[in-house]
Each structure stands twice: as structure tokens, then as C-alpha cells.
Design an enzyme around this catalytic site. Structure first.
Site, PDB file in Angstrom:
ATOM      1  N   GLY A   1       9.155  -4.968  -8.461  1.00 53.45           N
ATOM      2  CA  GLY A   1       9.978  -3.856  -8.911  1.00 53.45           C
ATOM      3  C   GLY A   1      11.468  -4.155  -8.788  1.00 53.45           C
TER       4      GLY A   1
ATOM      5  N   GLY B   1       0.823  -1.212   0.000  1.00 55.70           N
ATOM      6  CA  GLY B   1       0.000   0.000   0.000  1.00 55.70           C
ATOM      7  C   GLY B   1       0.852   1.255   0.000  1.00 55.70           C
TER       8      GLY B   1
ATOM      9  N   ASP C   1      13.670  -3.144  -5.570  1.00 61.79           N
ATOM     10  CA  ASP C   1      14.080  -4.094  -4.525  1.00 61.79           C
ATOM     11  C   ASP C   1      14.791  -5.255  -5.227  1.00 61.79           C
ATOM     12  OD1 ASP C   1      12.428  -3.136  -1.913  1.00 61.79           O
ATOM     13  OD2 ASP C   1      11.258  -2.784  -3.713  1.00 61.79           O
TER      14      ASP C   1
ATOM     15  N   GLN D   1      15.278  -8.528  -3.341  1.00 60.86           N
ATOM     16  CA  GLN D   1      13.974  -9.177  -3.169  1.00 60.86           C
ATOM     17  C   GLN D   1      13.550  -9.888  -4.454  1.00 60.86           C
ATOM     18  OE1 GLN D   1      10.455  -7.323  -1.100  1.00 60.86           O
ATOM     19  NE2 GLN D   1       9.843  -6.880  -3.192  1.00 60.86           N
TER      20      GLN D   1
ATOM     21  N   HIS E   1       4.527   1.864  -7.906  1.00 64.34           N
ATOM     22  CA  HIS E   1       3.556   0.755  -7.852  1.00 64.34           C
ATOM     23  C   HIS E   1       2.664   0.762  -9.096  1.00 64.34           C
ATOM     24  CE1 HIS E   1       4.140   1.592  -3.376  1.00 64.34           C
ATOM     25  NE2 HIS E   1       4.468   0.317  -3.462  1.00 64.34           N
TER      26      HIS E   1
HETATM   27  P1  AMP Z   1       6.212  -2.167  -1.435  1.00 68.96           P
HETATM   28  O1  AMP Z   1       4.804  -1.651  -1.345  1.00 68.96           O
HETATM   29  O2  AMP Z   1       7.249  -1.179  -1.059  1.00 68.96           O
HETATM   30  O3  AMP Z   1       6.370  -3.520  -0.807  1.00 68.96           O
HETATM   31  O4  AMP Z   1       6.461  -2.406  -2.983  1.00 68.96           O
HETATM   32  C1  AMP Z   1       5.593  -3.211  -3.751  1.00 68.96           C
HETATM   33  C2  AMP Z   1       6.229  -3.486  -5.076  1.00 68.96           C
HETATM   34  O5  AMP Z   1       6.462  -2.252  -5.752  1.00 68.96           O
HETATM   35  C3  AMP Z   1       7.600  -4.174  -4.968  1.00 68.96           C
HETATM   36  O6  AMP Z   1       7.697  -5.145  -6.007  1.00 68.96           O
HETATM   37  C4  AMP Z   1       8.556  -3.040  -5.158  1.00 68.96           C
HETATM   38  O7  AMP Z   1       9.794  -3.462  -5.705  1.00 68.96           O
HETATM   39  C5  AMP Z   1       7.806  -2.187  -6.159  1.00 68.96           C
HETATM   40  N1  AMP Z   1       8.277  -0.808  -6.137  1.00 68.96           N
HETATM   41  C6  AMP Z   1       8.347   0.015  -5.063  1.00 68.96           C
HETATM   42  N2  AMP Z   1       8.900   1.194  -5.421  1.00 68.96           N
HETATM   43  C7  AMP Z   1       9.201   1.102  -6.733  1.00 68.96           C
HETATM   44  C8  AMP Z   1       9.801   1.981  -7.685  1.00 68.96           C
HETATM   45  N3  AMP Z   1      10.226   3.199  -7.353  1.00 68.96           N
HETATM   46  N4  AMP Z   1       9.950   1.539  -8.952  1.00 68.96           N
HETATM   47  C9  AMP Z   1       9.552   0.288  -9.313  1.00 68.96           C
HETATM   48  N5  AMP Z   1       8.971  -0.581  -8.462  1.00 68.96           N
HETATM   49  C10 AMP Z   1       8.801  -0.186  -7.199  1.00 68.96           C
END
Ligand code: AMP
Length: 279
Positions: A147, A31, A150, A153, A37
């Protein structure tokens, strides 16, 4: 857009979406959605007939002194953004649904999870791997998008999906950055305006180091310089700046492609991560 919080309802909804041989893409998130995202959601729409987004702030990937309770949450705003993007289903389970009493099974991707963020955040990637494997089993997507922001990850999830024979494709999406180069992150919301202005030093230093290494500079020198530049730019500490094999994540003392510069640094109470290709 359907918002579902119950596993039996989720299974019925996904079965309905898949009727007629339609494909489903899953975008797992915690979220506090931003354009990074949404870029994953847009990629998901391009590769599948239906998009399922999950929002779950996963307690098991936060350490005891980390920001689980402070993590930004605004489901109504997130749901509105996802509906605008044409997402069909939002999977938003409570902690008690995800981890029923007595939950005691965990997944560890040992080789890729020990270094970098795994060293700085013990248990973090076990929490990630466990919740992502549960999301895969709950949603049964044909493809899941993560993404490149990470990077570690993404490598861990690819390895887990391969090792455990999950029948889906994993796709990586490029890093979405602000105009000044800072990678978009839900944690950027913690930064004061002074810290946000200073934070540009992080991608700048990494980009310069990636360019220097690709141009033949000594790896140790380039990494040391990047660390010094990040601190000189206003960061309080650097967890790591490392050159890694892009796939195995093995540390590299000498550049060999494909490689990735991986980094984490702290400014005030906020820990930011970023990475750049070196080629
Ligand atoms: P999170 O909500 O931070 O767990 O991220 C959810 C997904 O969004 C993960 O796969 C992250 O790698 C991806 N994500 C977060 N920030 C970015 C970004 N700036 N560019 C690309 N993907 C992202």
C-alpha cells in the site's frame, strides 16, 4: 481457501498454483484486515491468476515499547474476509517457523530507512525488509502488492527488490480512506470515539499543506502550519511532517515534482502515519 502454516506445504501448494504457467500475486499483511488490505487483494486479483495473502505479526519490526503484544489479531475473521474475496491461499506461519532458533540474518536498506519512520522507530525497517525478503523467498510470487499508505516502506521494498535481484514486480496500491479522509489502518481500532473524531485533523492538515505547496507556498511555512493544525486538532505530538522526493525520499526544502508529503503523529498512545502526493 487453504490456510498453510508450514513452509514445505506452502512450497507444494504454490507449485501447484503455478502449474500451466499461472501467475501468483502476494499480498503481505499483519492481519486485522480492513478495506485497505482488501483493495490490495482486489488489485492482486486483477494482475495475477492466483492470490496468496500472508498474515504475520512480525515481532522484529516492533520496538521494545511498541504494541506487538496488543496488536489486534483475529485470524478467523480475516480468513473469512479473504475467502469471500476469492483468495486461494492464506500463509499464516508462527513466529518459530519464520524465525527458527538461531536466526541471525538481517537486511538493512540503509539509505531509505534512516529518516522519517526509521528515525522514530529504530530497527523497524530492518525488521520489515528482512521479513518481506523471507516472504518473497517462501512464496516466490510473480508480483507483490504493497500500500502507498506506507510510502517509505514501499520505497524501501522497491529498492531492496532491485538491489537483491528479486525476480518479481512490486506494485503500489492507492491509499484507502474512510469517508472523512482518515487513512484506514489496523491501528485506528485503538482510537476512542473522541480520538477518532479528532483524527480527521491529520489528513485535513496534510491535504491543505500539499495543496499550498503545489500552489507555490513556502515549504517550511506550510510544514509548520500543518504541524500546528495537527496539534490544534487534538493530537499530542507530531513525529514529523516532511516534504520528500517521491522516489529517493530525500528531504526537499523547495518543492520539485514528483514529491510526497510524509507524516506521522501521535494521539494518545496511538501513532498514525499518512502521506499525500504534491503535484
Ligand atoms: P499492515 O497489515 O498494516 O502491515 O499492512 C499490510 C499492507 O496493507 C501494507 O502494504 C500496507 O501499506 C497496506 N495498507 C494498510 N492500510 C492501507 C490503506 N489504508 N490503503 C492502502 N493500503 C494499505
Amino acid at each position: 481457501m487453504q490456510i498453510i502454516r508450514d513452509i514445505a506445504m506452502l512450497r507444494r501448494a504454490v507449485t501447484a498454483l503455478k502449474q500451466g504457467g499461472k501467475s501468483v500475486a502476494l499480498v503481505p499483511t499483519m492481519g486485522a484486515l480492513h478495506d485497505g488490505h482488501l483493495s490490495l487483494v482486489r488489485m492482486a486479483k486483477r494482475v495475477a491468476d492466483h492470490v496468496v495473502v500472508s498474515i504475520f505479526v512480525n515481532p522484529t519490526q516492533f520496538g521494545p515499547n511498541e504494541d506487538f503484544s496488543a496488536y489486534p489479531r483475529d485470524e478467523a475473521r480475516d480468513a473469512a474476509l479473504l475467502a469471500q474475496e476469492g483468495v486461494g491461499l492464506l500463509w499464516a506461519p508462527d513466529v518459530a517457523i519464520m524465525y527458527p532458533a538461531g536466526h541471525s540474518t538481517h537486511i538493512e536498506v540503509a539509505e531509505l530507512g534512516a529518516d522519517y519512520c526509521g528515525a522514530a522507530r529504530p530497527g523497524h525497517f530492518d525488521g520489515v525488509a528482512t521479513v518481506v525478503s523471507k516472504l518473497f523467498n517462501q512464496v516466490h510470487p510473480d508480483v507483490a502488492i504493497f500500500g502507498e499508505k506506507d510510502w517509505q516502506q514501499l520505497a524501501i521494498i522497491r529498492r531492496m527488490a532491485r538491489d537483491l535481484d528479486f525476480a518479481l514486480d512490486i506494485l503500489g496500491a492507492p491509499i484507502a480512506r474512510d469517508v472523512d479522509g482518515l487513512a484506514l489502518s489496523s491501528r485506528n481500532a485503538y482510537l476512542s470515539s473522541d480520538q477518532r473524531a479528532a483524527a480527521v485533523a491529520f489528513p485535513k492538515a496534510l491535504q491543505a499543506a500539499a495543496k499550498a505547496i503545489a500552489g507555490g507556498a513556502d515549504v517550511d511555512d506550510a510544514l509548520a502550519r500543518a504541524k500546528a493544525d495537527i496539534v490544534a486538532g487534538g493530537f499530542d505530538s507530531v513525529d514529523y511532517v516532511a516534504l520528500a522526493d517521491a522516489g529517493s525520499l530525500e528531504r526537499l526544502d523547495v518543492f520539485r515534482a514528483p514529491a510526497r508529503l510524509l507524516a506521522a503523529a501521535r494521539i494518545g498512545k496511538t501513532r498514525l502515519i499518512d502521506n499525500y502526493p504534491v503535484d
